[in-house]
Enzyme design. Structure first.
Site, PDB file in Angstrom:
ATOM      1  N   HIS A 156       0.837  -1.207   0.000  1.00 48.83           N
ATOM      2  CA  HIS A 156       0.000   0.000   0.000  1.00 48.83           C
ATOM      3  C   HIS A 156       0.860   1.241   0.000  1.00 48.83           C
ATOM      4  CE1 HIS A 156       0.458  -1.490   4.140  1.00 48.83           C
ATOM      5  NE2 HIS A 156       0.512  -0.211   4.516  1.00 48.83           N
TER       6      HIS A 156
HETATM    7  P1  AMP Z   1       1.310   0.543   7.489  1.00 42.15           P
HETATM    8  O1  AMP Z   1       1.927   0.841   8.807  1.00 42.15           O
HETATM    9  O2  AMP Z   1       2.086   1.130   6.352  1.00 42.15           O
HETATM   10  O3  AMP Z   1       0.992  -0.905   7.296  1.00 42.15           O
HETATM   11  O4  AMP Z   1      -0.056   1.354   7.472  1.00 42.15           O
HETATM   12  C1  AMP Z   1      -1.308   0.746   7.482  1.00 42.15           C
HETATM   13  C2  AMP Z   1      -2.335   1.835   7.384  1.00 42.15           C
HETATM   14  O5  AMP Z   1      -3.593   1.208   7.254  1.00 42.15           O
HETATM   15  C3  AMP Z   1      -2.414   2.730   8.616  1.00 42.15           C
HETATM   16  O6  AMP Z   1      -2.302   4.082   8.201  1.00 42.15           O
HETATM   17  C4  AMP Z   1      -3.780   2.415   9.231  1.00 42.15           C
HETATM   18  O7  AMP Z   1      -4.411   3.562   9.763  1.00 42.15           O
HETATM   19  C5  AMP Z   1      -4.546   1.873   8.044  1.00 42.15           C
HETATM   20  N1  AMP Z   1      -5.555   0.850   8.369  1.00 42.15           N
HETATM   21  C6  AMP Z   1      -5.500  -0.100   9.326  1.00 42.15           C
HETATM   22  N2  AMP Z   1      -6.558  -0.940   9.227  1.00 42.15           N
HETATM   23  C7  AMP Z   1      -7.289  -0.493   8.163  1.00 42.15           C
HETATM   24  C8  AMP Z   1      -8.466  -0.943   7.538  1.00 42.15           C
HETATM   25  N3  AMP Z   1      -9.116  -2.034   7.985  1.00 42.15           N
HETATM   26  N4  AMP Z   1      -8.934  -0.256   6.469  1.00 42.15           N
HETATM   27  C9  AMP Z   1      -8.275   0.840   6.018  1.00 42.15           C
HETATM   28  N5  AMP Z   1      -7.156   1.315   6.550  1.00 42.15           N
HETATM   29  C10 AMP Z   1      -6.645   0.657   7.617  1.00 42.15           C
END
Ligand code: AMP
Ligand code: ZN
Length: 198
Positions: free
Chosen positions: A111
């Site tokens: 992502h």
């Molecule tokens: P990372 O630390 O790069 O894996 O970031 C993951 C991101 O996903 C964080 O900014 C979270 O706020 C976001 N996140 C966590 N769970 C969800 C979810 N179920 N749907 C959308 N975003 C999410």
């Protein structure tokens, strides 16, 4: 060695089983409340716990677990993801954005973060949150694409290096101010927030 506060790196572990929290992004790609747009290769969603006024995630439809799974064959995809990010930015023309990847992500499925640099959000609570977006733990899209082009893969950041970035003292991303704690930092960064709301 002590682990940093982010949950453990899914890339070091067996793939998460169906229903595991680390797969939440994959579910969110299908959530009409979160989905912003899609094309044949990617889905754009709003981050469910945004760390700024505008915080999007761009995810490939292909099952790519994360940056450590990238190879030469993904160069085109990463360029496309960056173009989608640049296009999203134009929807908020008075805002500055950062476009990049966490060196060690929490969530599975590659992502790309597209985040406005106001960092003005109740979900941004901890020093780790702050440093994960404002230190070299946040690797720009261009940086990742360059590394992939040069080496054909992305080198894993060591735990020591991650810890060093995530635990470093708070510092404003826009000036030399060094707030003593998160409440002070959150008050301070408001002084940089543009009043040009679209
Ligand atoms: P990372 O630390 O790069 O894996 O970031 C993951 C991101 O996903 C964080 O900014 C979270 O706020 C976001 N996140 C966590 N769970 C969800 C979810 N179920 N749907 C959308 N975003 C999410
Ligand atoms: Zn400042």
């Amino acid at each position: 060695m002590k682990k940093h506060k982010l949950k453990s790196n899914p890339s070091n572990e067996p793939p998460a089983k169906k229903g595991h929290w680390a797969l939440g992004l994959v579910d969110s790609m299908k959530d009409p409340e979160l989905k912003v747009q899609e094309d044949d290769r990617v889905v754009v969603i709003k981050d469910k716990f945004p760390k700024a006024e505008f915080h999007y995630l761009i995810l490939p439809k292909d099952e790519i677990p994360g940056i450590l799974s990238l190879g030469k064959q993904h160069e085109d995809l990463l360029e496309h993801m960056e173009n989608v990010a640049e296009n999203l930015k134009t929807k908020h023309c008075h805002r500055e954005f950062k476009i990049g990847y966490h060196a060690v992500p929490n969530m599975q499925r590659l992502h790309l973060h597209v985040i406005s640099t106001d960092f003005n959000s109740p979900c941004l609570k901890t020093k780790v949150h702050w440093n994960s977006f404002t230190s070299p733990f946040f690797k720009s899209s261009q940086n990742i694409r360059d590394e992939l082009q040069e080496n054909g893969k992305i080198k894993k950041m060591s735990c020591e290096e991650c810890d060093g970035y995530l635990k470093r003292p708070l510092k404003c991303h826009k000036c030399s101010t060094t707030p003593k704690n998160m409440p002070e930092l959150k008050r301070h960064i408001l002084s940089h927030v543009t009043k040009n709301k679209e």
